[in-house]
Write a protein that holds these residues in place. Sequence first.
Motif, PDB file in Angstrom:
ATOM      1  N   GLY A 108      10.704   6.402  14.027  1.00 32.31           N
ATOM      2  CA  GLY A 108      11.878   6.947  13.356  1.00 32.31           C
ATOM      3  C   GLY A 108      11.626   7.229  11.887  1.00 32.31           C
ATOM      4  N   ARG A 109      12.714   7.283  11.144  1.00 30.07           N
ATOM      5  CA  ARG A 109      12.663   7.631   9.729  1.00 30.07           C
ATOM      6  C   ARG A 109      11.753   6.707   8.924  1.00 30.07           C
ATOM      7  NH1 ARG A 109      15.145   5.632   5.578  1.00 30.07           N
ATOM      8  NH2 ARG A 109      16.586   4.442   6.839  1.00 30.07           N
ATOM      9  N   LYS A 110      11.873   5.402   9.126  1.00 32.00           N
ATOM     10  CA  LYS A 110      11.055   4.452   8.351  1.00 32.00           C
ATOM     11  C   LYS A 110       9.557   4.642   8.594  1.00 32.00           C
ATOM     12  CE  LYS A 110      14.458   0.754   8.068  1.00 32.00           C
ATOM     13  NZ  LYS A 110      14.786  -0.630   8.465  1.00 32.00           N
ATOM     14  N   GLY A 111       9.197   4.800   9.849  1.00 34.68           N
ATOM     15  CA  GLY A 111       7.789   5.009  10.183  1.00 34.68           C
ATOM     16  C   GLY A 111       7.261   6.315   9.632  1.00 34.68           C
ATOM     17  N   ALA A 167       6.769   6.076   5.833  1.00 34.84           N
ATOM     18  CA  ALA A 167       5.591   5.273   5.475  1.00 34.84           C
ATOM     19  C   ALA A 167       4.303   6.068   5.704  1.00 34.84           C
ATOM     20  CB  ALA A 167       5.572   3.983   6.289  1.00 34.84           C
ATOM     21  N   LEU A 168       4.227   6.766   6.822  1.00 30.50           N
ATOM     22  CA  LEU A 168       3.048   7.579   7.105  1.00 30.50           C
ATOM     23  C   LEU A 168       2.912   8.732   6.112  1.00 30.50           C
ATOM     24  CD1 LEU A 168       3.370   7.577  10.974  1.00 30.50           C
ATOM     25  CD2 LEU A 168       1.487   6.550   9.676  1.00 30.50           C
ATOM     26  N   GLN A 169       4.045   9.344   5.768  1.00 35.13           N
ATOM     27  CA  GLN A 169       4.018  10.460   4.814  1.00 35.13           C
ATOM     28  C   GLN A 169       3.563   9.987   3.431  1.00 35.13           C
ATOM     29  OE1 GLN A 169       4.713  13.841   5.646  1.00 35.13           O
ATOM     30  NE2 GLN A 169       3.614  14.048   3.710  1.00 35.13           N
ATOM     31  N   LYS A 170       4.038   8.819   2.993  1.00 34.22           N
ATOM     32  CA  LYS A 170       3.614   8.264   1.701  1.00 34.22           C
ATOM     33  C   LYS A 170       2.113   8.002   1.694  1.00 34.22           C
ATOM     34  CE  LYS A 170       7.871   5.962   0.306  1.00 34.22           C
ATOM     35  NZ  LYS A 170       8.553   4.675   0.114  1.00 34.22           N
ATOM     36  N   CYS A 171       1.628   7.490   2.803  1.00 31.21           N
ATOM     37  CA  CYS A 171       0.197   7.207   2.933  1.00 31.21           C
ATOM     38  C   CYS A 171      -0.602   8.509   2.831  1.00 31.21           C
ATOM     39  CB  CYS A 171      -0.035   6.528   4.276  1.00 31.21           C
ATOM     40  SG  CYS A 171      -1.643   5.821   4.464  1.00 31.21           S
ATOM     41  N   LYS A 172      -0.142   9.518   3.505  1.00 31.02           N
ATOM     42  CA  LYS A 172      -0.821  10.817   3.500  1.00 31.02           C
ATOM     43  C   LYS A 172      -0.747  11.462   2.110  1.00 31.02           C
ATOM     44  CE  LYS A 172      -1.009  15.047   6.247  1.00 31.02           C
ATOM     45  NZ  LYS A 172      -0.432  15.769   7.393  1.00 31.02           N
ATOM     46  N   ALA A 184       4.284   1.865  13.479  1.00 29.34           N
ATOM     47  CA  ALA A 184       3.906   2.894  12.502  1.00 29.34           C
ATOM     48  C   ALA A 184       3.825   2.300  11.098  1.00 29.34           C
ATOM     49  CB  ALA A 184       4.901   4.050  12.540  1.00 29.34           C
ATOM     50  N   LEU A 185       4.769   1.426  10.760  1.00 31.18           N
ATOM     51  CA  LEU A 185       4.751   0.772   9.446  1.00 31.18           C
ATOM     52  C   LEU A 185       3.493  -0.075   9.282  1.00 31.18           C
ATOM     53  CD1 LEU A 185       8.500  -0.261   9.169  1.00 31.18           C
ATOM     54  CD2 LEU A 185       7.295   1.332   7.655  1.00 31.18           C
ATOM     55  N   ARG A 186       3.131  -0.800  10.316  1.00 34.49           N
ATOM     56  CA  ARG A 186       1.943  -1.655  10.238  1.00 34.49           C
ATOM     57  C   ARG A 186       0.680  -0.809  10.104  1.00 34.49           C
ATOM     58  NH1 ARG A 186       1.196  -7.170  11.511  1.00 34.49           N
ATOM     59  NH2 ARG A 186       3.426  -7.213  11.191  1.00 34.49           N
ATOM     60  N   LEU A 187       0.586   0.270  10.870  1.00 36.66           N
ATOM     61  CA  LEU A 187      -0.583   1.156  10.758  1.00 36.66           C
ATOM     62  C   LEU A 187      -0.657   1.786   9.373  1.00 36.66           C
ATOM     63  CD1 LEU A 187      -0.373   2.777  14.289  1.00 36.66           C
ATOM     64  CD2 LEU A 187      -2.307   1.430  13.430  1.00 36.66           C
ATOM     65  N   ALA A 188       0.482   2.244   8.854  1.00 35.42           N
ATOM     66  CA  ALA A 188       0.511   2.851   7.519  1.00 35.42           C
ATOM     67  C   ALA A 188       0.098   1.838   6.456  1.00 35.42           C
ATOM     68  CB  ALA A 188       1.892   3.417   7.225  1.00 35.42           C
ATOM     69  N   SER A 189       0.495   0.585   6.638  1.00 31.85           N
ATOM     70  CA  SER A 189       0.190  -0.431   5.622  1.00 31.85           C
ATOM     71  C   SER A 189      -1.307  -0.680   5.486  1.00 31.85           C
ATOM     72  CB  SER A 189       0.922  -1.744   5.918  1.00 31.85           C
ATOM     73  OG  SER A 189       0.332  -2.413   7.008  1.00 31.85           O
ATOM     74  N   VAL A 190      -2.072  -0.568   6.567  1.00 33.63           N
ATOM     75  CA  VAL A 190      -3.518  -0.800   6.461  1.00 33.63           C
ATOM     76  C   VAL A 190      -4.281   0.450   6.048  1.00 33.63           C
ATOM     77  CG1 VAL A 190      -3.510  -2.720   8.075  1.00 33.63           C
ATOM     78  CG2 VAL A 190      -4.042  -0.444   8.911  1.00 33.63           C
ATOM     79  N   LEU A 191      -3.611   1.600   6.029  1.00 29.35           N
ATOM     80  CA  LEU A 191      -4.274   2.832   5.597  1.00 29.35           C
ATOM     81  C   LEU A 191      -4.041   3.126   4.115  1.00 29.35           C
ATOM     82  CD1 LEU A 191      -3.571   5.117   8.671  1.00 29.35           C
ATOM     83  CD2 LEU A 191      -5.656   3.849   8.127  1.00 29.35           C
ATOM     84  N   LYS A 192      -3.297   2.256   3.451  1.00 29.63           N
ATOM     85  CA  LYS A 192      -3.059   2.417   2.017  1.00 29.63           C
ATOM     86  C   LYS A 192      -4.348   2.176   1.238  1.00 29.63           C
ATOM     87  CE  LYS A 192       1.744   0.897   2.036  1.00 29.63           C
ATOM     88  NZ  LYS A 192       2.667  -0.167   1.631  1.00 29.63           N
ATOM     89  N   PRO A 193      -4.445   2.734   0.033  1.00 27.08           N
ATOM     90  CA  PRO A 193      -5.626   2.470  -0.800  1.00 27.08           C
ATOM     91  C   PRO A 193      -5.839   0.967  -0.985  1.00 27.08           C
ATOM     92  CG  PRO A 193      -4.273   4.192  -1.774  1.00 27.08           C
ATOM     93  CD  PRO A 193      -3.489   3.624  -0.627  1.00 27.08           C
ATOM     94  N   GLY A 194      -7.088   0.546  -0.927  1.00 27.93           N
ATOM     95  CA  GLY A 194      -7.407  -0.865  -1.106  1.00 27.93           C
ATOM     96  C   GLY A 194      -7.495  -1.633   0.202  1.00 27.93           C
ATOM     97  N   HIS A 195      -7.158  -1.004   1.305  1.00 30.44           N
ATOM     98  CA  HIS A 195      -7.265  -1.652   2.617  1.00 30.44           C
ATOM     99  C   HIS A 195      -8.356  -0.931   3.405  1.00 30.44           C
ATOM    100  CE1 HIS A 195      -3.292  -2.850   1.120  1.00 30.44           C
ATOM    101  NE2 HIS A 195      -3.491  -3.946   1.811  1.00 30.44           N
ATOM    102  N   ASN A 196      -8.096  -0.507   4.609  1.00 28.76           N
ATOM    103  CA  ASN A 196      -9.092   0.235   5.386  1.00 28.76           C
ATOM    104  C   ASN A 196      -9.331   1.591   4.727  1.00 28.76           C
ATOM    105  OD1 ASN A 196      -9.725   2.441   7.407  1.00 28.76           O
ATOM    106  ND2 ASN A 196     -10.180   0.633   8.621  1.00 28.76           N
ATOM    107  N   SER A 197     -10.590   1.918   4.495  1.00 33.67           N
ATOM    108  CA  SER A 197     -10.900   3.193   3.841  1.00 33.67           C
ATOM    109  C   SER A 197     -11.726   4.124   4.724  1.00 33.67           C
ATOM    110  CB  SER A 197     -11.647   2.936   2.528  1.00 33.67           C
ATOM    111  OG  SER A 197     -12.862   2.278   2.803  1.00 33.67           O
ATOM    112  N   THR A 198     -11.961   3.731   5.974  1.00 33.90           N
ATOM    113  CA  THR A 198     -12.819   4.554   6.829  1.00 33.90           C
ATOM    114  C   THR A 198     -12.054   5.484   7.761  1.00 33.90           C
ATOM    115  OG1 THR A 198     -12.993   2.754   8.429  1.00 33.90           O
ATOM    116  CG2 THR A 198     -14.743   2.934   6.786  1.00 33.90           C
TER     117      THR A 198
END
Length: 182
Positions: free
Chosen positions: A109-112, A115-120, A82-96
């Motif tokens: 868990g909590r960390k994942g 990270a997903l919530q921050k991305c969203k 989940a952390l890795r997926l969230a990291s590539v969905l951040k602005p400046g990475h994958n935008s599609t």
Amino acid sequence: MAEGLLHNSTLKSLDLRVTSLGDDGAELLAASLKTNGALESLVLWGNGITDKGAKQLAKMLTGNTALLSLDLRCNKIGDDGALRLASVLKPGHNSTVHSLMLQSNPDIGRKGVEALQKCKDAQPARFVYLSWTDDQPKHLFTFQETTFPAVPMDSEAAAPVDDVEPERVHSLTGATMPKAEW
């Protein structure tokens, strides 16, 4: 199939739910889709994909500019994936990618989740659907009209591939294909 996706220019949707891909299959798909410019929707629902496979799919998303929707529900993805997926969905990475489904991955868990919530939260207008909780209605199958003939489940009775017009194939569903061999 993975090799065919390297040269794909017409297939828009690939549904491989419950086809026992596992991490090895996810890795092969990720390698073939890194530069694929046609596929917009990928369903890998219920394939036993763990953090290892999720990391490969995230790596694929760094180079893929066509994929809009990725369905990874009912797998075995945890915080690392989940952390890795969230990291590539951040602005400046994958935008599609506008839709990522991770429900029923009980090891996130909590960390994942954070990270997903921050991305969203950072891109509220971007995501049509970004979910990792099980508060959504559970649909095992959806039925949709297709523009190509159904492929028989019995591979011996299957029509030769030459009979299908590639320009008419826009969607493939794992449920209509013989078991994938990776």
